[in-house]
Enzyme design. Structure first.
Site, short mmCIF file in Angstrom:
data_model
loop_
_atom_site.label_atom_id
_atom_site.label_comp_id
_atom_site.label_asym_id
_atom_site.label_seq_id
_atom_site.Cartn_x
_atom_site.Cartn_y
_atom_site.Cartn_z
N SER A 65 -1.53 -3.43 5.96
CA SER A 65 -2.09 -4.51 5.13
C SER A 65 -3.27 -5.14 5.86
O SER A 65 -4.19 -5.66 5.23
CB SER A 65 -1.02 -5.56 4.84
OG SER A 65 0.10 -4.92 4.26
N GLY B 241 9.19 1.37 8.20
CA GLY B 241 8.17 2.34 8.58
C GLY B 241 8.13 2.57 10.09
O GLY B 241 8.31 1.63 10.88
N HIS C 128 0.85 -1.18 0.00
CA HIS C 128 0.00 0.00 0.00
C HIS C 128 0.90 1.24 0.00
O HIS C 128 2.13 1.12 -0.07
CB HIS C 128 -0.95 -0.03 1.21
CG HIS C 128 -0.27 -0.27 2.52
ND1 HIS C 128 0.67 0.60 3.04
CD2 HIS C 128 -0.34 -1.30 3.41
CE1 HIS C 128 1.12 0.13 4.19
NE2 HIS C 128 0.54 -1.03 4.44
N GLY D 81 1.93 3.10 2.22
CA GLY D 81 2.96 3.12 3.25
C GLY D 81 4.25 2.47 2.74
O GLY D 81 5.35 3.03 2.86
N HIS D 82 4.11 1.30 2.10
CA HIS D 82 5.29 0.64 1.53
C HIS D 82 5.89 1.50 0.42
O HIS D 82 7.11 1.62 0.30
CB HIS D 82 4.91 -0.72 0.91
CG HIS D 82 4.36 -1.70 1.89
ND1 HIS D 82 3.03 -2.06 1.92
CD2 HIS D 82 4.95 -2.41 2.88
CE1 HIS D 82 2.83 -2.94 2.87
NE2 HIS D 82 3.97 -3.18 3.48
N ASP E 173 5.56 0.48 12.57
CA ASP E 173 6.02 -0.64 13.40
C ASP E 173 7.20 -0.13 14.22
O ASP E 173 8.35 -0.50 13.98
CB ASP E 173 6.42 -1.83 12.52
CG ASP E 173 5.22 -2.39 11.77
OD1 ASP E 173 4.28 -2.84 12.41
OD2 ASP E 173 5.23 -2.33 10.53
O1 PAF Z 1 7.42 -5.00 8.60
C1 PAF Z 1 7.32 -6.03 7.91
O2 PAF Z 1 6.63 -6.04 6.89
C2 PAF Z 1 8.06 -7.29 8.32
O3 PAF Z 1 8.10 -7.43 9.70
C3 PAF Z 1 9.48 -7.37 7.72
C4 PAF Z 1 10.38 -6.24 8.21
C5 PAF Z 1 9.40 -7.32 6.20
C6 PAF Z 1 10.14 -8.70 8.14
O4 PAF Z 1 9.42 -9.79 7.68
#
Ligand code: PAF
Length: 283
Positions: free
Chosen positions: A187, A148, A35, A37-38, A151
């Site tokens: 997600s 991000g 999304h 954010g990514h 997290d």
């Molecule tokens: O934040 C995430 O999407 C996951 O924890 C990561 C960093 C890709 C590790 O699987």
């Protein structure tokens, strides 16, 4: 078509070619279901690096028993299209047996900072994250990796791990992207029904309201304001609150009150079958 690789050997070849050409390599690890954010992580990586590698790997070891590993949304072709449009150069899509050889018994464990908050409700989660992120960093060997702030405990844990293990990579935190109404992109928002989506707004709203109270009450105990915030979340439609806590922004040590230092207000709460997390800066 965007360049994709599925094996460690092919990944290393492609990254080495770019490095030999003098490129600074940026890396964005993801679990797919991409999304905005990514895509903001990809944009940050493109702004600071010459070539951007994105991994898509739904990592089984960071899901606990009964969690949503099987149900986690997967849409490889949509993800690849988004990454191509965003301008990423290379996508790494390892299968589980490429990532974890048979009889793999080595894990990476970061103590202290992973205890409590999400580590309280998900006791095996961070070991899965730190193990796979270490492996991904060793496989890609990037100059910088982008995570991000949504997290936040994960971001601070990875910073600590990279420092403690002398992994030569710069870890860059990127601010949370929100919908216009304030909900942090995730997600897992895809799991929410229309009613739950509306009720979920009480998460960012409560964080903002508690933050305002803490700022006003600088130097005073935070406990009553945090209790008020937990009650607000339940009243707003959440079924349970895993945590709502005030922590030091760097070490994540518990703060009894806000004294003007960089701090973070973090929360996780459950609505129906969905667990949402969010956090904001104070100070
Ligand atoms: O934040 C995430 O999407 C996951 O924890 C990561 C960093 C890709 C590790 O699987």
């Amino acid at each position: 078509m965007i360049d994709t690789v599925r094996t460690i050997a092919a990944l290393r070849d492609r990254v080495a070619e770019r490095r030999q050409a003098g490129a600074r390599i940026g890396f964005v690890p993801t679990m797919g279901a991409l999304h905005e954010g990514h895509l903001s992580l990809v944009a940050a990586a493109l702004a600071q690096c010459d070539a951007v590698v994105v991994s898509i790997f739904v990592n089984p070891t960071q899901f606990g028993p009964g969690e949503d590993f099987e149900a986690y949304p997967r849409d490889e072709s949509a993800d690849l299209e988004k990454l191509e449009q965003a301008g990423a150069q290379l996508v790494y899509l390892p299968a589980v047996d490429e990532m974890y050889p048979e009889n793999a018994t080595t894990v990476v464990n970061v103590s202290g900072i992973t205890e409590g908050l999400c580590g309280g409700a998900r006791p095996t989660h961070f070991q899965g994250v730190t193990t796979v992120v270490t492996k991904l960093l060793m496989q890609v060997l990037p100059d910088a990796a982008f995570f991000g702030e949504k997290d936040y405990q994960q971001l601070q844990t990875i910073r600590r791990m990279v420092r403690d293990l002398d992994i030569p990579v710069e870890i860059i935190g990127v601010p949370t992207v929100r919908e216009a109404d304030g909900l942090a992109l995730s997600s897992r928002n895809l799991y929410l029904s229309a009613d739950e989506r509306r009720e979920a707004l009480s998460l960012p709203a409560t964080l903002q309201a508690v933050a305002a109270k803490l700022r006003q009450a600088q130097g005073e105990p935070a406990a009553a304001h945090l209790d008020w915030g937990r009650a607000q979340l339940l009243q707003g439609g959440f079924d349970s609150v895993d945590y709502l806590e005030l922590r030091d922004a760097e070490t994540l040590a518990v703060l009894e009150g806000w004294e003007g230092q960089p701090a973070r207000l973090l929360a996780a709460a459950r609505i129906g079958k969905t667990r949402l997390i969010d956090n904001i800066a104070i100070g």
